[in-house]
Design a protein around this motif. Structure first.
Motif: not given
Length: 756
Positions: A79, A84, A188, A190, A192, A751
């Motif tokens: 992370e 990833r 989790n 995520l 961006t 995240r």
């Protein structure tokens, strides 16, 4: 080559019945992964001492007590470094370099400067990959997201004795989350600033006192960082769906079976921007096909992120697999059976001319597919790991088949062929560790194996058909000594041999001369290693150093081979390579709130014999391209894809904010010195670069939840993950394409994770 389904199920049944007649205890992988399920980080011992575990020697051990060059990577390190996807693992493992390509099958994975550069099916890699102990058929199967990782181990140097013929330069072991005796949930998400979004979750726990389970899934979508001006769509992106389920049955308090299944489905888009182009270049030297006509609207420079392709360049892939892990205990002995079956298919579509030029020369395409099937069976017997005399014995069987239809054209470089490749491997291995004097341990290991390979090749244009087969037997071994000077300091040395099997180069241009030449000879290696494993300050700090020196003989690489007066550019045995250097790993827990980790590799990889290498495009006689057919002598030249220095480091500070909250500040740094993607080719030269990542957030005291905002490539440093010299398509005038890394441009994101 098709695998008989009844054989697969028969083997499954045999392993179940055999294991059911003995007693079992929890295995090394379950112990590792169960602990990682709870912490998802480096395991902390009492008083915050650092304890990292590994299964490098096929048993559960403290890394500091293992006389091997192995690096353990945890999810939190992935992370922090923005990793990833499998192809980005080189950011956290300095000895590892991964060169991407237009699709994963043509990518290359190198350890210590050694990898296989080949496009044909059936050519095994120099770096093997396993998932939960089972080998993948070929590296492309591993090029996916990493949604349910418990830990990753990178074993450097030849690992053929314990892990077989595809690990002549090293091994990447991916361990996924295992069932646990209590309920745990991890999720989790995520998002961006450049439109990547995704998430993954895993649930693990008990169904009853004897049944435990895991279900995990992950989805990721990123459009890419290249724009195709011909259709207005993004390229160089990916979309992936991963799922995995496991069921663990404790048949008795001492007998355990774990059955797992996985499914993968995804696609990628290909975008290879031109970063250099001679102003007088013409596509295939055709009048009028200037850069302005071939790439309308594209400004060609080192920062270019635009392409103009009139045909889709992409891949579509899917795969599934099963693994049965049967574990037992006979007195103090552990018995393990691993039975796996895996299928995978990748369809590839490529705009071969990489333009939107009008006419046939702007409409050349590649269309093909890769198909694989793999069945493996391993039986392993382990003695107790805490005795002065301990051993690991095993048998291994593998049957793998590949198929490749391929078509290219219509304007130039026409091809239309079908090929198949298969191999059957039988091996036996053993390793003994004997503490024959207090604190002084000798290691002796060996592997014997027999492999049979076969192929077919049908060229539809030339109306030719070829088929062949071959077999060989070999042995590899490992000898070592380790001395535990104090409980916190260990010295070790070893001598190890490696082996990569023979193969056929099944690519465009396969002809009678190649068929008559027979298979390419096996590649062998001899490795010397010396190292020290140390811990300081009540084991709150570790510092490890390894020196290695490895010689490769009958190196398999692309070269020129002349058979019966006919010259071919093909994969063949080219000579030798030596790789030597130093590897460093550091971990420190300064306080409960502040920790550091870092690794660095100094590498000197040189061709010791490579007298007839293929010339690079635009190489002249004055630059060393001489003879008939033209070739260059690379003897004494630094190996491709082998930076002299590569480092990775990270730090985390997590001070208390009161009310069961902690702040989170993470910083990471990656440095790579210059390298060539093609030997001596100035158009394939990547200068050295540094990349910094930063993360700031807040977490609950016991890490039940965490929110982190991050910026990757903080200083917006541009570099290339691969470079392609395409001057041959432009009348031998400069035309250079690049494959851009995920962090070619600075991007940020958030995240969010929960863990309870």
């Amino acid at each position: 080559m098709r695998l008989n389904t009844s054989v697969c199920f028969g083997a499954l049944a045999v392993s179940l019945l055999a294991s059911a007649q003995v007693n079992a205890q929890t295995s090394d992988a379950n112990a590792v992964a169960a602990t990682e399920t709870v912490t998802a980080d480096v395991i902390g011992g009492k008083d915050d001492e650092i304890v990292v575990t590994t299964t490098a020697q096929k048993r559960f051990e403290n890394l500091q007590n293992v006389p091997l060059a192995v690096q353990v990577i945890t999810p939190s390190q992935l992370e922090a470094q923005g990793v990833r996807h499998f192809q980005d693992l080189g950011k956290v493992a300095p000895s590892l370099t991964i060169r991407t390509a237009e699709h994963p099958v043509n990518a290359n994975v190198s350890l210590r400067g050694v990898g296989t550069f080949a496009f044909g099916i059936g050519v095994e890699p120099s770096v093997a990959v396993t998932v939960d102990g089972a080998a993948v058929a070929f590296q492309a199967r591993a090029f996916a997201d990493l949604p349910d990782v418990a830990q990753i181990e990178v074993l450097r140097g030849p690992q053929s004795t314990l892990y077989g013929k595809a690990a002549s330069a090293g091994l990447i072991k991916i361990m996924t989350i295992q069932p646990t005796d209590t309920l745990h949930v991890r999720a989790n998400t995520l998002a961006t600033t450049d439109s990547e979004f995704g998430g993954n979750f895993s649930i693990t726990g008990p169904i009853s006192e004897t049944l435990g389970y895991v279900f995990s899934a992950g989805y990721n979508n990123w459009g890419g960082n290249v724009r195709n001006l011909a259709d207005g769509k993004k390229a160089n992106g990916r979309e992936t769906l991963n799922t995995r389920a496991k069921l663990r049955w404790k048949a008795t308090p001492d007998v355990t079976f774990t059955l797992s299944g996985n499914y993968l489905n995804g696609n990628t888009t290909v975008g290879r921007p031109f970063i250099r182009m001679a102003p007088n270049a013409l596509l295939r030297n055709q009048p009028g096909l200037t850069p302005a006509v071939a790439f309308p609207g594209v400004t060609i420079d080192e920062d270019n992120q635009n392409i103009s392709n009139n045909s889709p360049s992409r891949t579509k892939y899917w795969g599934w697999g099963t693994l049965l892990r049967s574990e037992a205990n006979i007195g103090k002995l552990n018995v393990l059976s691993l039975t796996s079956y895996d299928r995978y298919r990748l369809d590839d579509y490529l705009d071969h001319d990489d333009t939107s030029a009008p006419g046939p020369f702007g409409s050349n395409i590649n269309v093909g597919a890769f198909k694989s099937r793999l069945f493996t069976q391993e039986l392993r017997l382990l003695s107790p790991g805490d005795e002065a005399f301990r051993y690991a014995l095993g048998l291994y069987y593998a049957n793998v088949g590949f198929e490749r239809p391929f078509k290219r054209g219509p304007a130039f470089s026409p091809a239309d062929w079908e090929a198949s490749s298969g191999s059957r491997q039988i091996a036996g291995f053993a390793q003994i560790d004997w503490e024959f004097l207090p604190h002084l341990t000798a290691t002796a290991g060996g592997r014997v194996q027999n492999e049979a390979i076969k192929y077919t090749f049908r060229d539809k244009i030339a109306a030719t058909n070829f088929a062949g087969d071959a077999s060989d037997s070999t042995a590899t071994y490992r000898l070592g000594l380790s001395y535990q000077v104090t409980p916190d300091v260990m010295f070790f040395g070893s001598y190890t041999t490696g082996y990569k099997g023979q193969t056929y180069d099944l690519t465009s241009g396969f002809n009678a001369a190649r068929a008559n030449a027979g298979p390419i000879r096996p590649e062998t290696s001899r490795d010397k290693e010396f190292g020290v494993r140390t811990q300081f300050f009540d084991r709150r700090a570790t510092f490890n150093v390894t020196y290695f020196d490895t010689d490769y003989t009958d190196l398999q690489a692309q070269s020129i081979e002349t058979v019966n007066g006919t010259s071919n550019f093909r994969l063949t045995n080219v000579g030798g390579l030596n790789t030597k250097g130093l590897e460093f790993e550091l971990g420190a827990r300064v306080t409960r709130d502040l920790s550091f980790n870092g690794a660095a590799t100094y590498l000197d990889a040189t061709y010791t014999s490579f007298p007839a290498a293929q010339c690079y495009v635009l190489q002249t006689a004055a630059l060393g391209c001489v003879g008939t057919p033209p070739s260059q002598n690379l003897t004494g030249t630094r190996a491709v894809q082998s930076p002299k220095w590569k480092t990775s480091a990270g730090a985390e500070y997590a001070p208390s904010l009161g009310q069961n909250l902690k702040g989170v500040a993470q910083v990471s740094w990656q440095y790579q010195s210059s390298l060539y993607y093609v030997a001596r080719d100035p158009q394939a030269f990547q200068p050295g670069f540094s990349v910094f990542n930063l993360g700031l957030g807040v977490r609950e005291q016991d890490r039940r939840w965490e929110v982190t905002a991050f910026v990757n490539n903080l200083f917006d440093k541009q570099y290339f993950q691969s470079l392609v010299n395409s001057a041959g398509n432009y009348g031998n005038r400069i035309g250079t394409q690049a494959l851009l890394p995920r962090d070619f441009r600075r991007y940020g994101g958030v995240r969010v994770g929960v863990h309870f």
